[in-house]
Design a protein around this motif. Structure first.
Motif, PDB file in Angstrom:
ATOM      1  N   GLN A 104      22.759  12.926  -2.636  1.00  0.00           N
ATOM      2  CA  GLN A 104      22.141  14.259  -2.708  1.00  0.00           C
ATOM      3  C   GLN A 104      22.768  15.189  -1.663  1.00  0.00           C
ATOM      4  OE1 GLN A 104      19.457  14.582  -4.924  1.00  0.00           O
ATOM      5  NE2 GLN A 104      18.956  16.715  -4.529  1.00  0.00           N
ATOM      6  N   ALA A 105      23.023  14.668  -0.476  1.00  0.00           N
ATOM      7  CA  ALA A 105      23.663  15.486   0.559  1.00  0.00           C
ATOM      8  C   ALA A 105      25.071  15.866   0.125  1.00  0.00           C
ATOM      9  CB  ALA A 105      23.690  14.727   1.888  1.00  0.00           C
ATOM     10  N   GLY A 106      25.708  14.991  -0.660  1.00  0.00           N
ATOM     11  CA  GLY A 106      27.020  15.329  -1.214  1.00  0.00           C
ATOM     12  C   GLY A 106      26.916  16.475  -2.202  1.00  0.00           C
ATOM     13  N   LEU A 107      25.894  16.433  -3.049  1.00  0.00           N
ATOM     14  CA  LEU A 107      25.682  17.516  -4.017  1.00  0.00           C
ATOM     15  C   LEU A 107      25.396  18.821  -3.292  1.00  0.00           C
ATOM     16  CD1 LEU A 107      23.549  15.530  -6.598  1.00  0.00           C
ATOM     17  CD2 LEU A 107      25.823  16.508  -7.003  1.00  0.00           C
ATOM     18  N   VAL A 131      18.601  17.519  -8.851  1.00  0.00           N
ATOM     19  CA  VAL A 131      19.723  18.400  -8.554  1.00  0.00           C
ATOM     20  C   VAL A 131      19.358  19.857  -8.805  1.00  0.00           C
ATOM     21  CG1 VAL A 131      20.963  18.609 -10.759  1.00  0.00           C
ATOM     22  CG2 VAL A 131      22.252  18.354  -8.626  1.00  0.00           C
ATOM     23  N   LEU A 132      18.349  20.084  -9.606  1.00  0.00           N
ATOM     24  CA  LEU A 132      18.006  21.473  -9.917  1.00  0.00           C
ATOM     25  C   LEU A 132      17.463  22.181  -8.678  1.00  0.00           C
ATOM     26  CD1 LEU A 132      16.606  21.043 -13.549  1.00  0.00           C
ATOM     27  CD2 LEU A 132      18.860  21.875 -12.831  1.00  0.00           C
ATOM     28  N   GLY A 133      16.807  21.432  -7.809  1.00  0.00           N
ATOM     29  CA  GLY A 133      16.378  22.000  -6.532  1.00  0.00           C
ATOM     30  C   GLY A 133      17.558  22.330  -5.637  1.00  0.00           C
ATOM     31  N   THR A 134      18.540  21.459  -5.637  1.00  0.00           N
ATOM     32  CA  THR A 134      19.747  21.686  -4.828  1.00  0.00           C
ATOM     33  C   THR A 134      20.483  22.923  -5.323  1.00  0.00           C
ATOM     34  OG1 THR A 134      19.912  19.293  -4.569  1.00  0.00           O
ATOM     35  CG2 THR A 134      21.860  20.593  -3.981  1.00  0.00           C
TER      36      THR A 134
ATOM     37  N   ALA B 269      12.879  22.272   0.999  1.00  0.00           N
ATOM     38  CA  ALA B 269      14.260  22.564   1.427  1.00  0.00           C
ATOM     39  C   ALA B 269      14.968  21.274   1.850  1.00  0.00           C
ATOM     40  CB  ALA B 269      14.265  23.577   2.577  1.00  0.00           C
ATOM     41  N   CYS B 270      14.266  20.436   2.602  1.00  0.00           N
ATOM     42  CA  CYS B 270      14.869  19.171   3.052  1.00  0.00           C
ATOM     43  C   CYS B 270      15.161  18.250   1.862  1.00  0.00           C
ATOM     44  CB  CYS B 270      13.946  18.450   4.029  1.00  0.00           C
ATOM     45  SG  CYS B 270      13.850  19.221   5.655  1.00  0.00           S
ATOM     46  N   GLU B 271      14.219  18.168   0.933  1.00  0.00           N
ATOM     47  CA  GLU B 271      14.410  17.286  -0.223  1.00  0.00           C
ATOM     48  C   GLU B 271      15.614  17.712  -1.056  1.00  0.00           C
ATOM     49  OE1 GLU B 271       9.791  15.821  -0.907  1.00  0.00           O
ATOM     50  OE2 GLU B 271      10.635  17.374  -2.193  1.00  0.00           O
ATOM     51  N   SER B 272      15.852  19.010  -1.115  1.00  0.00           N
ATOM     52  CA  SER B 272      16.984  19.482  -1.921  1.00  0.00           C
ATOM     53  C   SER B 272      18.309  19.038  -1.292  1.00  0.00           C
ATOM     54  CB  SER B 272      16.945  21.004  -2.081  1.00  0.00           C
ATOM     55  OG  SER B 272      17.474  21.668  -0.947  1.00  0.00           O
ATOM     56  N   VAL B 273      18.265  18.682  -0.016  1.00  0.00           N
ATOM     57  CA  VAL B 273      19.482  18.247   0.680  1.00  0.00           C
ATOM     58  C   VAL B 273      19.577  16.724   0.759  1.00  0.00           C
ATOM     59  CG1 VAL B 273      20.742  18.299   2.868  1.00  0.00           C
ATOM     60  CG2 VAL B 273      19.604  20.358   2.046  1.00  0.00           C
ATOM     61  N   CYS B 274      18.452  16.046   0.970  1.00  0.00           N
ATOM     62  CA  CYS B 274      18.589  14.598   1.217  1.00  0.00           C
ATOM     63  C   CYS B 274      17.489  13.744   0.610  1.00  0.00           C
ATOM     64  CB  CYS B 274      18.703  14.326   2.712  1.00  0.00           C
ATOM     65  SG  CYS B 274      17.125  14.324   3.558  1.00  0.00           S
TER      66      CYS B 274
END
Lengths: 402, 402
Positions: A104-107, A131-134, B269-274
């Motif tokens: 997820q951090a990669g995305l 991924v939609l949140g990202t 915000a954190c979940e979207s990253v990790c």
């Protein structure tokens, strides 16, 4: 003293909590059957061996392992990830590998590097809920191309890119989960690889391949896994790998493979978020993944996942109306159900519906940015036994009749 | 097949690799003396105890510890962090605590939530080198307010906010490192806390307090640490804590404390990253930090840091010209040198200069977004012995004479 409420960033209105995360607490309740989370079954891991490995690492090299590490990742973790790329038919050198705090951090880093607000990201419909949140956090305009039996259709991708570019929009990248896709369970047919890459290359658009499930083909061993899209092009495909599904989600270790100039920029993006991926977690992954014990555990997991997949299919046949359709996956964690209008009302909230009978599934609506075409439910069969799967599907059937 | 080079996001041009990261590989070379990285000295940790603790956790609860966890963090890690807030004079409840993959990830999430491109972030001049990359990735307009003997001057902050608001700009937040500041070693005088908070509150601007070094006051124990700015207001201050400096940077565990509605948005915000902070790392932190063994190790570290700080000051007095000025810190990791024009040429690259004599220091220029007012060098005394510090400063002196 009173002060005005803080003004949040514009992107906050695009934040999208993943339904998987939203139901995390509910799904943990003992009276609830959860077919929600894409969790590997960790009961197959040799926990005392892992404990010993970790203790040895910490006792012998604790000063290094508990310290800051390279922003690119440890040498050993990058080498291991390069080996996993080789299994995917996509050999890469260490300088092309960027370790991340989970895939997820990669995305997040890829999106940060490539996507301006309003840029178009082309994804599969349905796609991975998380991924939609990202993408949302970067204010991307996500456009989804439907999957067919063979995964993404290169011609449909070409049309989506052409459409966006004709509107004067930049297409940041095409995002695809090529193996045992989350949530549909489908694979991109390798016969389409060359076409898909050519379609994107001609239009100056990179592909981002999320390969979280690539090693999870039923009956496969690492050396016989299906080739990744990245096997066809090292230039055109940014490849994301994960140790979450083949070992431990709680360690949070993944990697990005990208051409060196991009990899170096991705490192800066990653460092701005986390300085360095956890050295401890990378060392644990490196000490365990690839060993004979890991191979044995993975083989046992895959055999269980295959049995559970069959159990899920049998439960659907037993409990749900015949009009409910699905694709039987050849790997991965998920069975994706299509619920026709004869079975459920259009627009029904499948998550809420299931909760009435205390079963948690991921609603298809979470896998789309726009209106869901039809009604779907994602059933994760990976982390629960056959009886629980049967119970969960029976509950879903009762809820649908409700 | 050839395709155009990928178009990077606009924010990429604001990416700022941290000088600390840029010299990471160089600083590891055995012939180089590094006074660069803000590393804790992990030789004081009881490594075999930590190894045993971790092994017990993995052997007894491996299935949970290696699995996905709550996006907010584990209950135990949140409770521990709430206890550390209490030591800072800022008691908080668990719902106000968001665990992060290191404090940097907390800074990323806060910026993601609060800062639109072009928004103003007011920071200290000088400030933490690594945060400028984080702010840059969100295209923030960072404006720096000079520090005086007592840290940030509330009146100067008021003027900076007023100026930005008069320009029609949104001020996303004021970023301050209140204790043993990185890089200056200075503390914000608690006599200024109320004023600073009032100045910001009246203008509708949140304060973001980075408290990475709060427990590192020489001669203090956790219960006698200096109070945090967050002790004055739970509403107006988002507080960031870290386990990197008081235990392990390689574990990557930190936390954010914020009012509940903001904390919940920060979780998204954190979940979207990790997805979830590492459960393994949180469990290790929870098992160790707060125990008598941790207290002993921290006390030994603090005694060593104080000795080394004195050694650094002595080395500067011995080897460098008397015109070089500095502040003797009461805690933390850093000695911040001001090099007047009589000692060095304006605009000289201190990093490059030091490398000629194989000593690595962080150039002051990295701590400013605009032109550096004067020439500075940050010397980290935390991770090396007194002799090495003396050698490093002597090298710097030779390089300056060069």
């Amino acid at each position: 003293m009173d002060s005005p409420a803080p003004v949040l960033a514009r992107r906050e209105s695009y934040f999208r909590p993943s339904p998987v995360r939203a139901v995390f607490e509910t799904a943990m309740r003992p009276d609830v059957v959860s077919l929600a989370g894409g969790n590997p079954d960790l009961s197959f891991l040799p926990h005392s061996l892992i404990a010993d490995l970790t203790a040895d690492l910490l006792a012998q090299r604790g000063e290094d392992i508990l310290q800051y590490g390279s922003g690119a990742g440890t040498d050993a973790a990058r080498e291991l990830s390069a080996e996993l790329m080789r299994w995917a038919g996509a050999p890469r050198s260490v300088p092309e590998i960027q370790m991340t705090s989970g895939s997820q951090a990669g995305l997040d880093a890829v999106t940060k590097l490539l996507c301006d607000p309003g840029d178009v990201i082309i994804a599969e419909g349905p796609t991975y809920v998380g991924v939609l949140g990202t993408f949302g956090a970067y204010e991307a305009d996500v456009r989804q191309v439907p999957l067919d039996e063979d995964g993404l259709d290169p011609q449909a991708v070409a049309e989506a890119i052409d459409q966006a570019q004709a509107e004067g929009r930049k297409v940041a990248f095409v995002y695809t989960i090529t193996a045992y896709q989350n949530p549909s369970g489908r694979c991109l047919n390798p016969a389409r690889y060359e076409d898909l890459i050519e379609v994107c290359a001609r239009r100056g658009v990179l592909l981002v391949e999320d390969d979280a499930y690539g090693l999870l083909g039923f009956g496969t061993v690492p050396e016989t896994r299906r080739p990744a899209l990245a096997s066809v092009s090292a230039e055109q495909v940014i490849h994301l790998g994960s140790y979450s599904k083949i070992f431990s989600p709680g360690a949070r270790v993944g990697w990005i493979s990208a051409p060196v100039p991009l990899r170096e920029r991705l490192q800066v993006a990653c460092e701005s978020v986390c300085i360095t991926p956890s050295v401890l977690a990378q060392e644990l992954v490196t000490a365990y993944v690839g060993t004979p014990a890991w191979r044995e555990g993975l083989a046992a997991q895959l055999a269980a996942y295959e049995d559970r997949c069959q159990a899920a299919v049998a439960a659907v046949r037993t409990h749900l109306p015949a009009e409910v359709t699905y694709h039987v996956p050849a790997g991965g964690f998920f069975l994706w159900l299509s619920l026709p209008e004869s079975v459920t009302a259009p627009g029904v909230d499948v998550l809420e519906l299931g909760l009435r009978e205390k079963v948690v599934v991921i609603p298809g609506s979470g896998c789309y940015v726009g209106p869901e075409p039809g009604i779907h439910a994602r059933l994760a069969f990976s982390a629960v036994g056959a009886e629980t799967i049967d119970d969960g599907v029976a509950r879903l059937a009762r809820a649908l009749k409700g």
